[in-house]
Design an enzyme around this catalytic site. Structure first.
Site, short mmCIF file in Angstrom:
data_model
loop_
_atom_site.label_atom_id
_atom_site.label_comp_id
_atom_site.label_asym_id
_atom_site.label_seq_id
_atom_site.Cartn_x
_atom_site.Cartn_y
_atom_site.Cartn_z
CE LYS A 3 57.43 -29.02 -51.39
NZ LYS A 3 58.79 -29.36 -51.85
CG HIS A 34 47.69 19.77 -53.54
ND1 HIS A 34 46.91 18.63 -53.39
CD2 HIS A 34 46.83 20.79 -53.71
CE1 HIS A 34 45.63 18.96 -53.47
NE2 HIS A 34 45.54 20.27 -53.66
#
Length: 636
Positions: free
Chosen positions: A245, A388
Site C-alpha cells: 500500500k 480439433h
C-alpha cells in the site's frame, strides 16, 4: 519558564567518533550558558532526563554535564544500536525553524530492511547486497538465525517493538513499531511527526513470503484441522499488504526472482523514476501473492465446513507461458496453471513435462487435453487420436503397438496432423512404429503428428521419438481421467459443474429389445459409450472389435451425426455397435432406422424419450439389440 531542548546526536562507528564524543560535553556547557542568559530555569532532554540545572534562591549558577550515555537513543545500549537522525523525534527547535523533514542524505543513510521468510532461496545474496548498500537488517525467527550464521549484522524485530514473540509465535510483527515504520508516508509531515513522537523508525524494504500453507494441507497423510489452521499466516500478509500500500516509499518483495531488481534499484545512482515504477510492479505482485494465498485458505476451509458450490470463490492461477497467439493469429493468448488445492498432484496436460519440440500453442493445449482425457478414461491399454478436440481414432488392445495402428486406420486422413495419446508407457518398439508408420491412404507417406502424450517413456523410446521430427512435441503427464471440478467461462460469468466421470462400471446397460447383445457386442458398446462422451454433441460413435470405425460430431440434429458416422464407417459398419450421447427423439426414417439399415447390430442410448417405444420397435424389426444406459453424455 522551562525550555525543553532535544539534542538529536547521531554517532556512527567512524574515525570521527572520538572527536564527536569529546565535543559533546563542550556543546552542553555552551547551551547551558546560553539558556542561563535567557533566564531559563532548566534544560531537560526529551527523554525526561534533567541534563543541565540552574536556578537557586541566591541566584548562583551551577552547571551539570551529563554522561555521554544520556544523549544516546533510549532504545540504544551500545554504539551499534544508536538510532539515526531520521528515527528520532523532531525537536521543537527544528520544528520552529520550519524543518520537519530529515535531509535526503540522512534518510539514505537510515535505510532499513525487514526480512521474514519461509522460502529462504537466495537469502544470502540479498542480505549481502543490502549490507553492502548500508541497510540495517531486521529479521525474525529462523530468518534471523540464518542471516546471523552468514555473518551479516542483523537485529531482532523485538529490538524494534520492545516485545518478545508471543502466543506460540502468532504475534511477532503485529506492532505499531513495525507497521508505523512501514505505513508512514515520508512526505506527510503529520505522519513523520507521529512516528517520531513515538520513536518509530521508518522501514524501507519488506521482504516476506508466507507459511507453506499449500504444502501443509496437501501433505499425506492430511494434517489435522488445528494444524492446518496454525499454518495460516497472519503477520506476513499484514506486512506485505502494508508495504504494498505504501509503494511510494516502501519496496516489497515476495519472490526471490525479484531480489536482483531490488538491489539494482536500491543502489546509488539508480533512476528514481524507474525505481518508483518497479515498486508499483512489486506492489501488484504482493497483493496477487496474498490473494492467491487467501484463495487457498478459503478453499480449504470451505472443504471443511461446506459442500457444493461455495457462495464466493477465487481461483488462483499462475502464468505458465505467454503463447504466440490464441485460436487464431490475431488473438493474444497465454497459458495458466490452476494453483487451487484441488489440482494438487492431479496430473493432466497442465502439469505435463515437454521433452521435445516446438513451443505449445493455444490449440495444442486444447487438443492434447481432449486426447489425454479420453485416453485415460480407458482402464485397458488404449490409444486415442484427436483432431480439433474430437477423437477420430480410438482403439483398446492388450498390445499398445497394435492399438496405435488400429487408431490410425480408423481415420488416417483426420489423424494426419493430430494428437496421439497413450495411457501406458511408450517403449522403444512403439516409438519406432510411431516414427516410421506410413499412412494407410497410400502406404508411403509417413504419418505426421503435432503431439505425442503419454504417462511415461523409456529412455530409448524417448530418444527414438525425438528423431521423428524436431517439431514434434513430446509430452509426459500423470494419467488423468475426467474428474473433480470443471469450470467454464461464459460472457461475464462462469459455469460450475463436476466433471463427467461416469464409466461403464458406474452404470447399468439394460437391454430393452427382443434381441440381446452378445458379450462381445457388450464390450464394444462400453468402448463406444466411453468414446461418445468425448465427442461434441450431437455425438454418435461406431465401434467394432474395440476399435472406432467412425464418429459423427457437432451436428445440430442427431440424424445428421448418424449419417456422417455411417459414411465414415462404410462397409465395416456391418456387425458393429453404435452409441449415442443422448436419446433418439425420432426413430422411424431417422437415426435409429438409418443405423439398422447400415448394418449396426447393437445400439446404446440413455433412453428417456416419450418415443422410446419407437426405438424399441424399430430395433425389433431389424433384429438389432437396444440397451439403455440412463446416463446422458452431452458435450458442448
Amino acid at each position: 519558564q522551562i525550555f525543553f531542548c532535544e539534542i538529536n546526536f547521531w554517532i556512527q562507528a567512524d574515525p570521527a567518533l572520538s572527536l564527536r564524543a569529546r565535543a559533546l560535553p563542550l556543546l552542553c556547557v555552551v547551551m547551558a550558558h546560553t539558556l542561563a542568559s535567557l533566564n531559563s530555569s532548566s534544560l531537560i532532554a526529551s527523554s525526561g532526563r534533567k541534563l543541565v540545572q540552574r536556578s537557586s534562591p541566591s541566584g548562583a549558577k551551577s552547571v551539570k554535564v551529563p554522561a555521554l550515555s544520556h544523549f544516546s537513543s533510549p532504545l540504544s545500549a551500545s554504539p551499534a544500536r544508536l538510532q539515526p537522525l531520521s528515527r528520532l523525534p523532531v525537536s521543537p527547535l527544528r520544528r520552529s525553524l520550519g524543518s520537519n523533514k530529515v535531509s535526503a542524505a540522512a534518510m539514505e543513510a537510515a535505510k532499513r530492511a525487514l526480512i521474514s521468510l519461509s522460502d529462504k532461496s537466495d537469502l544470502e545474496k540479498l542480505v549481502k547486497g543490502l549490507n553492502g548498500l548500508g541497510y540495517e537488517i531486521v529479521s525474525t525467527g529462523g530468518t534471523y538465525s540464518a542471516i546471523e550464521k552468514m555473518g551479516i549484522p542483523v537485529k531482532k524485530v523485538e529490538d524494534l517493538t520492545g516485545f518478545p514473540e508471543m502466543l506460540d509465535g502468532r504475534v511477532k510483527t503485529l506492532h505499531p513499531a513495525v507497521h508505523g515504520g512501514i505505513l508512514a508516508i515520508r512526505d506527510k509531515a503529520d505522519h513523520m511527526s507521529a512516528i517520531e513522537q513515538h520513536k518509530i523508525g521508518t522501514i524501507d524494504l519488506v521482504v516476506v513470503n508466507l507459511y507453506p500453507f499449500r504444502s501443509t494441507v496437501t501433505a499425506t497423510p492430511p494434517p489435522s484441522f488445528d494444524h492446518g489452521v496454525e499454518n495460516i499466516d497472519i503477520g506476513g500478509p499484514a506486512m506485505i499488504r502494508a508495504a504494498a500500500k505504501n509503494m511510494g516509499d516502501v519496496t516489497v518483495a515476495v519472490d526471490p526472482a525479484d531480489y536482483d531488481g531490488v538491489l539494482a534499484h536500491a543502489a546509488p545512482g539508480a533512476d528514481p523514476t524507474a525505481a518508483a515504477e518497479f515498486r508499483k510492479k512489486l506492489a501488484w505482485k504482493a497483493f496477487q501473492h496474498c490473494s492467491s494465498y487467501d484463495a487457498q485458505v478459503a478453499e480449504w476451509l470451505w472443504g471443511k465446513v461446506g459442500e457444493g458450490p461455495a457462495p464466493m470463490m477465487t481461483v488462483p492461477m499462475q502464468l505458465g507461458t505467454t503463447l504466440r497467439y490464441g485460436e487464431n493469429p490475431h488473438q493474444a493468448a497465454a497459458f495458466y496453471t490452476d494453483a487451487s488445492l484441488r489440482e494438487f498432484g492431479s496430473g493432466g496436460v497442465a502439469q505435463a513435462v515437454v521433452h521435445h519440440g516446438k513451443e505449445m500453442s493455444y490449440n495444442n493445449y486444447l487438443d492434447s487435453d481432449a486426447a489425454y482425457l479420453c485416453c485415460c478414461d480407458y482402464t485397458e491399454p488404449a490409444c486415442v487420436i484427436v483432431k480439433h478436440t474430437n477423437p477420430c481414432g480410438v482403439a483398446v488392445r492388450g498390445d499398445l503397438l497394435e492399438a496405435y495402428r488400429l487408431a490410425v486406420r480408423a481415420d488416417p486422413i483426420s489423424a494426419f496432423g493430430g494428437i496421439v495419446a497413450f495411457n501406458r508407457e511408450v517403449t522403444a518398439e512403439l516409438a519406432r512404429e510411431i516414427r516410421e508408420f506410413r499412412s494407410p491412404t497410400d502406404n508411403e507417406t509417413r504419418m505426421f503428428y503435432e503431439i505425442v502424450i503419454a504417462p511415461s517413456y523409456t529412455p530409448e523410446g524417448l530418444e527414438i521419438l525425438k528423431g521423428k521430427s524436431k517439431n514434434l512435441r513430446i509430452l509426459e503427464a500423470k494419467a488423468r481421467p475426467p474428474s473433480g471440478l470443471s469450470l467454464r467461462q461464459v460472457s461475464g460469468g462462469w459455469l460450475w459443474q463436476m466433471a463427467d466421470s461416469l464409466t461403464p462400471e458406474n452404470i447399468t446397460f439394460t437391454p430393452v429389445s427382443e434381441t440381446k447383445p452378445t458379450p462381445e457386442q457388450m464390450e464394444d458398446l462400453k468402448v463406444a459409450w466411453l468414446a461418445v462422451k468425448h465427442v461434441k454433441s450431437n455425438a454418435i460413435t461406431v465401434v467394432k472389435d474395440k476399435k472406432l470405425l467412425g464418429m459423427g460430431s457437432g451436428q445440430p440434429n442427431r440424424v445428421n451425426s448418424v449419417r456422417i458416422c455411417m459414411e465414415k464407417a462404410g462397409a465395416e459398419a456391418e456387425g458393429a455397435v453404435l452409441a449415442s450421447d443422448a436419446f433418439f427423439p425420432f426413430s422411424w426414417n431417422d437415426g435409429v432406422e438409418l443405423a439398422c439399415q447400415s448394418g449396426i447390430k447393437a445400439i446404446a442410448h440413455p433412453g428417456g424419450s416419450i418415443r422410446d417405444q419407437d426405438a424399441i420397435d424399430c430395433c425389433n424389426k431389424y433384429g438389432v439389440a437396444l440397451v439403455t444406459t440412463g446416463a446422458r453424455h452431452f458435450k458442448h
